[in-house]
Design an enzyme around this catalytic site. Structure first.
Site, PDB file in Angstrom:
ATOM      1  N   LYS A  37      38.135   6.636 -37.015  1.00 25.26           N
ATOM      2  CA  LYS A  37      36.708   6.462 -36.797  1.00 25.26           C
ATOM      3  C   LYS A  37      35.911   6.668 -38.082  1.00 25.26           C
ATOM      4  O   LYS A  37      34.753   6.275 -38.175  1.00 25.26           O
ATOM      5  CB  LYS A  37      36.193   7.528 -35.787  1.00 25.26           C
ATOM      6  CG  LYS A  37      36.830   7.536 -34.445  1.00 25.26           C
ATOM      7  CD  LYS A  37      36.227   8.729 -33.650  1.00 25.26           C
ATOM      8  CE  LYS A  37      36.973   8.939 -32.371  1.00 25.26           C
ATOM      9  NZ  LYS A  37      36.517  10.155 -31.667  1.00 25.26           N
ATOM     10  N   ASP A  68      43.419  10.826 -48.798  1.00 21.52           N
ATOM     11  CA  ASP A  68      43.871  12.199 -49.045  1.00 21.52           C
ATOM     12  C   ASP A  68      45.281  12.110 -49.646  1.00 21.52           C
ATOM     13  O   ASP A  68      45.434  11.937 -50.852  1.00 21.52           O
ATOM     14  CB  ASP A  68      43.830  12.934 -47.703  1.00 21.52           C
ATOM     15  CG  ASP A  68      43.958  14.433 -47.836  1.00 21.52           C
ATOM     16  OD1 ASP A  68      44.618  14.889 -48.770  1.00 21.52           O
ATOM     17  OD2 ASP A  68      43.408  15.172 -47.000  1.00 21.52           O
TER      18      ASP A  68
HETATM   19  C1  PRP Z   1      41.520  10.335 -42.103  1.00 18.75           C
HETATM   20  C2  PRP Z   1      40.978   9.176 -42.914  1.00 18.75           C
HETATM   21  C3  PRP Z   1      42.201   8.384 -43.238  1.00 18.75           C
HETATM   22  C4  PRP Z   1      43.279   9.438 -43.308  1.00 18.75           C
HETATM   23  C5  PRP Z   1      43.544   9.754 -44.750  1.00 18.75           C
HETATM   24  O1  PRP Z   1      41.586   9.954 -40.785  1.00 18.75           O
HETATM   25  O2  PRP Z   1      40.029   8.430 -42.201  1.00 18.75           O
HETATM   26  O3  PRP Z   1      42.488   7.423 -42.241  1.00 18.75           O
HETATM   27  O4  PRP Z   1      42.813  10.606 -42.643  1.00 18.75           O
HETATM   28  O5  PRP Z   1      44.582  10.686 -44.893  1.00 18.75           O
HETATM   29  P1  PRP Z   1      45.872  10.407 -45.767  1.00 18.75           P
HETATM   30  O6  PRP Z   1      45.430   9.795 -47.064  1.00 18.75           O
HETATM   31  O7  PRP Z   1      46.452  11.793 -45.956  1.00 18.75           O
HETATM   32  O8  PRP Z   1      46.793   9.515 -44.999  1.00 18.75           O
HETATM   33  P2  PRP Z   1      41.640  10.996 -39.561  1.00 18.75           P
HETATM   34  O9  PRP Z   1      43.083  11.137 -39.124  1.00 18.75           O
HETATM   35  O10 PRP Z   1      40.936  12.249 -39.929  1.00 18.75           O
HETATM   36  O11 PRP Z   1      40.900  10.213 -38.403  1.00 18.75           O
HETATM   37  P3  PRP Z   1      39.342   9.855 -38.229  1.00 18.75           P
HETATM   38  O12 PRP Z   1      39.026   8.794 -39.260  1.00 18.75           O
HETATM   39  O13 PRP Z   1      39.227   9.336 -36.836  1.00 18.75           O
HETATM   40  O14 PRP Z   1      38.541  11.114 -38.462  1.00 18.75           O
END
Ligand code: PRP
Length: 178
Positions: A43, A103
């Site tokens: 999201k 991240d």
């Molecule tokens: C977050 C962000 C990315 C992912 C990045 O999503 O939106 O999709 O984490 O992390 P990485 O580089 O370690 O793979 P999240 O799982 O928090 O979901 P959200 O966007 O619904 O908050």
């Protein structure tokens, strides 16, 4: 400001001007007449995508995808699975994947690979923020808003346990066990 209000890391004004800069650059880079599809990752990307898309001076459409990480929700395991794919046909179009945060990089790397199966004309990436020190895989962010440190950030789409996503700025919160 009360003690629950996240401290400002990147102001609303700084976000606005950086997003407009990125939109101008994207508008120049995609001026070849091939359709541009902006693919937001739910999201977190929703607010960034909305502002970025509206800043463009070229035609564009938007799509959304959803992914889920296996394992603990706050610690990336590196394994990603697709929960919802794009609805429209993106074959032969330029795809710009739009993320709120990179991240470890596992999610974006997975998405780039997954998007190739749709046979687009090209695949590039945009992210509002990146934690450069946390990278575990090599993945290119073609349009980056800001590099940040290893902090717990919320706002402008970013959440902690679904809270603070709609803050107009990017703020820092204390880790829950601090
Ligand atoms: C977050 C962000 C990315 C992912 C990045 O999503 O939106 O999709 O984490 O992390 P990485 O580089 O370690 O793979 P999240 O799982 O928090 O979901 P959200 O966007 O619904 O908050």
């Amino acid at each position: 400001m009360n003690e629950n209000t996240p401290e400002v890391l990147i102001s609303e004004e700084d976000i606005r001007s950086r997003v407009l800069q990125l939109a101008e650059q994207i508008s120049v880079d995609y001026a070849d007449g091939i359709d541009l599809v902006m693919v937001g990752v739910l999201k977190g990307s929703v607010i960034f995508l909305a502002d970025l898309a509206r800043g463009l001076s070229i035609p564009r459409t938007i799509e959304f995808i959803a992914v889920s990480s296996y394992g603990d929700s706050n610690v990336s395991s590196g394994a990603v699975r697709l929960v919802m794919d794009v609805r429209g046909n993106i074959e032969g179009k330029h795809v710009l994947i739009v993320e709120d945060i990179v991240d470890t990089g596992h999610t974006l790397k997975y998405l780039i690979g997954m998007m190739k199966s749709h046979r687009p004309a090209s695949i590039k990436t945009a992210a509002l923020v990146r934690k450069a020190d946390k990278a575990e895989v090599d993945v290119t962010v073609d349009y980056l808003g800001f590099d940040i440190g290893d902090e717990w950030v919320v706002g402008y789409g970013l959440d902690y346990a679904e809270q603070n996503r709609t803050l107009p700025y990017i703020g820092v919160i204390k880790p829950p066990d601090a």
